[in-house]
Design a protein around this motif. Structure first.
Motif, PDB file in Angstrom:
ATOM      1  N   TYR A 117       6.199  -3.939  16.241  1.00 47.35           N
ATOM      2  CA  TYR A 117       4.812  -3.825  16.324  1.00 47.35           C
ATOM      3  C   TYR A 117       4.708  -2.389  16.879  1.00 47.35           C
ATOM      4  O   TYR A 117       3.888  -1.352  16.206  1.00 47.35           O
ATOM      5  CB  TYR A 117       4.057  -4.576  17.353  1.00 47.35           C
ATOM      6  CG  TYR A 117       2.768  -4.342  17.660  1.00 47.35           C
ATOM      7  CD1 TYR A 117       1.828  -4.692  16.939  1.00 47.35           C
ATOM      8  CD2 TYR A 117       2.267  -3.773  18.912  1.00 47.35           C
ATOM      9  CE1 TYR A 117       0.423  -4.238  17.218  1.00 47.35           C
ATOM     10  CE2 TYR A 117       1.204  -3.384  19.241  1.00 47.35           C
ATOM     11  CZ  TYR A 117       0.134  -3.475  18.476  1.00 47.35           C
ATOM     12  OH  TYR A 117      -1.156  -3.062  18.718  1.00 47.35           O
ATOM     13  N   VAL A 118       5.305  -1.742  17.820  1.00 45.79           N
ATOM     14  CA  VAL A 118       5.435  -0.523  18.263  1.00 45.79           C
ATOM     15  C   VAL A 118       5.606   0.495  17.248  1.00 45.79           C
ATOM     16  O   VAL A 118       5.078   1.752  17.140  1.00 45.79           O
ATOM     17  CB  VAL A 118       5.816  -0.208  19.629  1.00 45.79           C
ATOM     18  CG1 VAL A 118       5.242  -1.109  20.693  1.00 45.79           C
ATOM     19  CG2 VAL A 118       7.396  -0.579  19.612  1.00 45.79           C
ATOM     20  N   TYR A 119       6.623   0.020  16.402  1.00 48.24           N
ATOM     21  CA  TYR A 119       7.148   0.939  15.468  1.00 48.24           C
ATOM     22  C   TYR A 119       6.344   1.351  14.062  1.00 48.24           C
ATOM     23  O   TYR A 119       5.955   2.420  13.922  1.00 48.24           O
ATOM     24  CB  TYR A 119       8.419   0.391  14.625  1.00 48.24           C
ATOM     25  CG  TYR A 119       9.011   1.209  13.478  1.00 48.24           C
ATOM     26  CD1 TYR A 119       9.711   2.414  13.755  1.00 48.24           C
ATOM     27  CD2 TYR A 119       8.954   0.703  12.292  1.00 48.24           C
ATOM     28  CE1 TYR A 119      10.208   3.243  12.830  1.00 48.24           C
ATOM     29  CE2 TYR A 119       9.213   1.484  11.103  1.00 48.24           C
ATOM     30  CZ  TYR A 119      10.102   2.470  11.572  1.00 48.24           C
ATOM     31  OH  TYR A 119      10.521   3.455  10.389  1.00 48.24           O
ATOM     32  N   HIS A 120       5.475   0.208  14.001  1.00 50.99           N
ATOM     33  CA  HIS A 120       4.277   0.132  12.719  1.00 50.99           C
ATOM     34  C   HIS A 120       3.005   0.866  13.276  1.00 50.99           C
ATOM     35  O   HIS A 120       2.446   1.219  12.504  1.00 50.99           O
ATOM     36  CB  HIS A 120       4.484  -1.091  11.917  1.00 50.99           C
ATOM     37  CG  HIS A 120       5.438  -1.404  11.315  1.00 50.99           C
ATOM     38  ND1 HIS A 120       5.918  -0.839  10.133  1.00 50.99           N
ATOM     39  CD2 HIS A 120       6.580  -2.318  11.323  1.00 50.99           C
ATOM     40  CE1 HIS A 120       7.022  -1.306   9.370  1.00 50.99           C
ATOM     41  NE2 HIS A 120       7.403  -2.322  10.273  1.00 50.99           N
ATOM     42  N   GLY A 124      -1.446   0.965  18.550  1.00 59.75           N
ATOM     43  CA  GLY A 124      -2.294  -0.050  18.354  1.00 59.75           C
ATOM     44  C   GLY A 124      -3.026  -0.608  19.655  1.00 59.75           C
ATOM     45  O   GLY A 124      -2.474   0.036  20.818  1.00 59.75           O
ATOM     46  N   ILE A 125      -3.703  -1.425  19.484  1.00 64.85           N
ATOM     47  CA  ILE A 125      -4.379  -1.887  20.576  1.00 64.85           C
ATOM     48  C   ILE A 125      -3.690  -2.762  21.593  1.00 64.85           C
ATOM     49  O   ILE A 125      -4.012  -2.681  22.864  1.00 64.85           O
ATOM     50  CB  ILE A 125      -5.714  -2.583  20.150  1.00 64.85           C
ATOM     51  CG1 ILE A 125      -5.273  -3.718  19.565  1.00 64.85           C
ATOM     52  CG2 ILE A 125      -6.908  -1.768  19.741  1.00 64.85           C
ATOM     53  CD1 ILE A 125      -6.544  -4.933  19.265  1.00 64.85           C
ATOM     54  N   PHE A 126      -2.529  -3.083  21.179  1.00 63.80           N
ATOM     55  CA  PHE A 126      -1.692  -3.767  22.126  1.00 63.80           C
ATOM     56  C   PHE A 126      -0.537  -3.020  22.459  1.00 63.80           C
ATOM     57  O   PHE A 126       0.560  -3.391  23.108  1.00 63.80           O
ATOM     58  CB  PHE A 126      -1.354  -5.258  21.394  1.00 63.80           C
ATOM     59  CG  PHE A 126      -2.507  -5.989  21.130  1.00 63.80           C
ATOM     60  CD1 PHE A 126      -3.325  -6.559  22.164  1.00 63.80           C
ATOM     61  CD2 PHE A 126      -2.767  -6.475  20.017  1.00 63.80           C
ATOM     62  CE1 PHE A 126      -4.217  -7.255  21.870  1.00 63.80           C
ATOM     63  CE2 PHE A 126      -3.851  -7.349  19.586  1.00 63.80           C
ATOM     64  CZ  PHE A 126      -4.560  -7.839  20.555  1.00 63.80           C
ATOM     65  N   ALA A 127      -0.324  -1.593  22.003  1.00 58.52           N
ATOM     66  CA  ALA A 127       0.868  -1.079  22.040  1.00 58.52           C
ATOM     67  C   ALA A 127       1.328  -1.009  23.635  1.00 58.52           C
ATOM     68  O   ALA A 127       2.409  -0.869  23.897  1.00 58.52           O
ATOM     69  CB  ALA A 127       0.515   0.413  21.483  1.00 58.52           C
TER      70      ALA A 127
END
Length: 391
Positions: A117-120, A124-127
């Motif tokens: 998630y953090v890579y892509h 983002g809103i949940f980063a």
């Protein structure tokens, strides 16, 4: 008296039952989910998904409800399906799966999902939440694992392609499925799997896979052409017309690619029986004829208008914002007299006009003055050009 008449009509079976559409079911599901009535929400989200199985929003909300009801494995199955079949760019799926695995106490898989998630989507809103969880899990050396997985996925995709060329469809299908499970970003694997799905008679999944490939690589020639072929074969004239715009109003000449696809399918259809090869070749000929009819000399400055609008897009606009703007713009240019094609003196004016038309279509409140301020143009110039759109 009225109730008696209604009763008589009901007895005679003359009332046609009202069938709820997918969007109505979806909104009902959201309503019950907000009230935390998850059993009822599940019922309506399932109905929406049954009507439109390849809608990422419907599937994602269904997955969240399953998670709330503690059916974690079902939730993850749906989330994985979104990434593989519908939208590989919906990074929130990685975060949701990470939370699910965390609840299952499977920390290894949870770490993998949060890291993806953090890579892509590092902003983002949940980063922030994902980074916090990764910190506590002491997960800092994921890069090597990512590289190994990427290499393995590429190998599986190459093997799947070779098996497809060798007409070994079942083996190719398994290889390509595994390739996408390991790397959702493989466009080539998506294209090849779409071909296999079409040959096996699953045209809806084939279409969804090609659309997802274009999310990853919007100018991929094979995806653009094969999607047009699939729409034409299916007989979906509305979507085919939209796709023809993408093929026609482009600096790339797609005719060679379409011929290559035609030859590929002719070879593959020697084994696959679910596809009518004559209907397929007729479909491709129809596409080529349609492109010829639509053909005009596309100017680079017209693309600059789209680019300007996309650069100024609002976060509330849907994922297909650019494609819809391009369709609005192309339809406008196509219907006017070629001698009066727009000369772009200030691209910001036209970009504001396209955004206004888009908002009108989607019932989004926006004023000409606010757009004028945003694009540094005058409200009157926007109003003047909107007349060309009948607004």
């Amino acid at each position: 008296m009225v109730f008696a008449m209604v009763g008589d009509i009901l007895k005679k079976g003359r009332i046609i039952p009202f069938e709820q559409g997918a969007e109505i079911c979806f909104r009902s599901g959201l309503k019950y989910a907000d009230r935390r009535q998850f059993d009822k929400a599940l019922k309506y989200f399932n109905k929406a998904v049954q009507i439109e199985p390849f809608n990422a929003d419907y599937q994602f909300n269904l997955a969240t409800v399953y998670a709330e009801l503690q059916d974690i494995r079902k939730s993850n199955e749906i989330l994985m399906g979104i990434l593989v079949n519908i939208n590989p760019a919906l990074t929130e799926c990685y975060f949701a799966m990470g939370c699910n695995y965390f609840d299952l106490q499977d920390m290894k898989k949870a770490r993998e999902c949060f890291e993806k998630y953090v890579y892509h989507d590092p902003e983002g809103i949940f980063a922030d939440d994902a980074y916090d969880i990764l910190y506590y899990l002491k997960f800092y050396d994921g890069a090597q694992g990512r590289k190994r997985k990427g290499k393995n996925s590429s190998r599986l995709a190459r093997e799947g392609k070779k098996l497809l060329d060798d007409l070994k469809f079942d083996e190719a299908y398994n290889k390509l499925e595994k390739a996408l499970e390991e790397d959702h970003g493989s466009v080539d694997a998506r294209n090849d799997l779409a071909v296999l799905c079409f040959l096996n008679g699953d045209i809806e999944r084939a279409i969804s896979l090609e659309k997802s490939a274009l999310i990853l690589q919007r100018d991929n020639p094979f995806s653009l052409c094969n999607l047009a072929v699939l729409y034409s074969y299916k007989g979906d004239e509305e979507k085919l017309n939209y796709q023809l715009d993408s093929l026609t109003y482009s600096p790339v000449d797609f005719r060679k690619q379409l011929r290559e696809i035609e030859e590929m399918y002719k070879k593959l259809c020697e084994v696959a029986k679910a596809v009518d090869v004559h209907r397929l070749t007729d479909s491709i000929e129809g596409i080529l004829e349609g492109m010829e009819k639509k053909s005009i000399k596309w100017e680079k400055e017209w693309d600059d208008v789209i680019e300007c609008a996309v650069q100024n897009r609002e976060t509330i606009y849907r994922a297909g914002y650019e494609k819809e703007l391009r369709s609005i713009w192309m339809n406008y240019i196509r219907r006017i007299d070629p001698d009066t094609a727009p000369v772009i003196r200030k691209r910001e004016v036209w970009a504001a006009v396209l955004e206004y038309v888009y908002c009108r279509r989607h019932l989004i409140r926006v004023s000409k003055s606010s757009l004028a301020k945003k694009y540094s143009v005058s409200p009157s110039s926007i109003s003047y050009r909107l007349k060309d759109f009948g607004i």
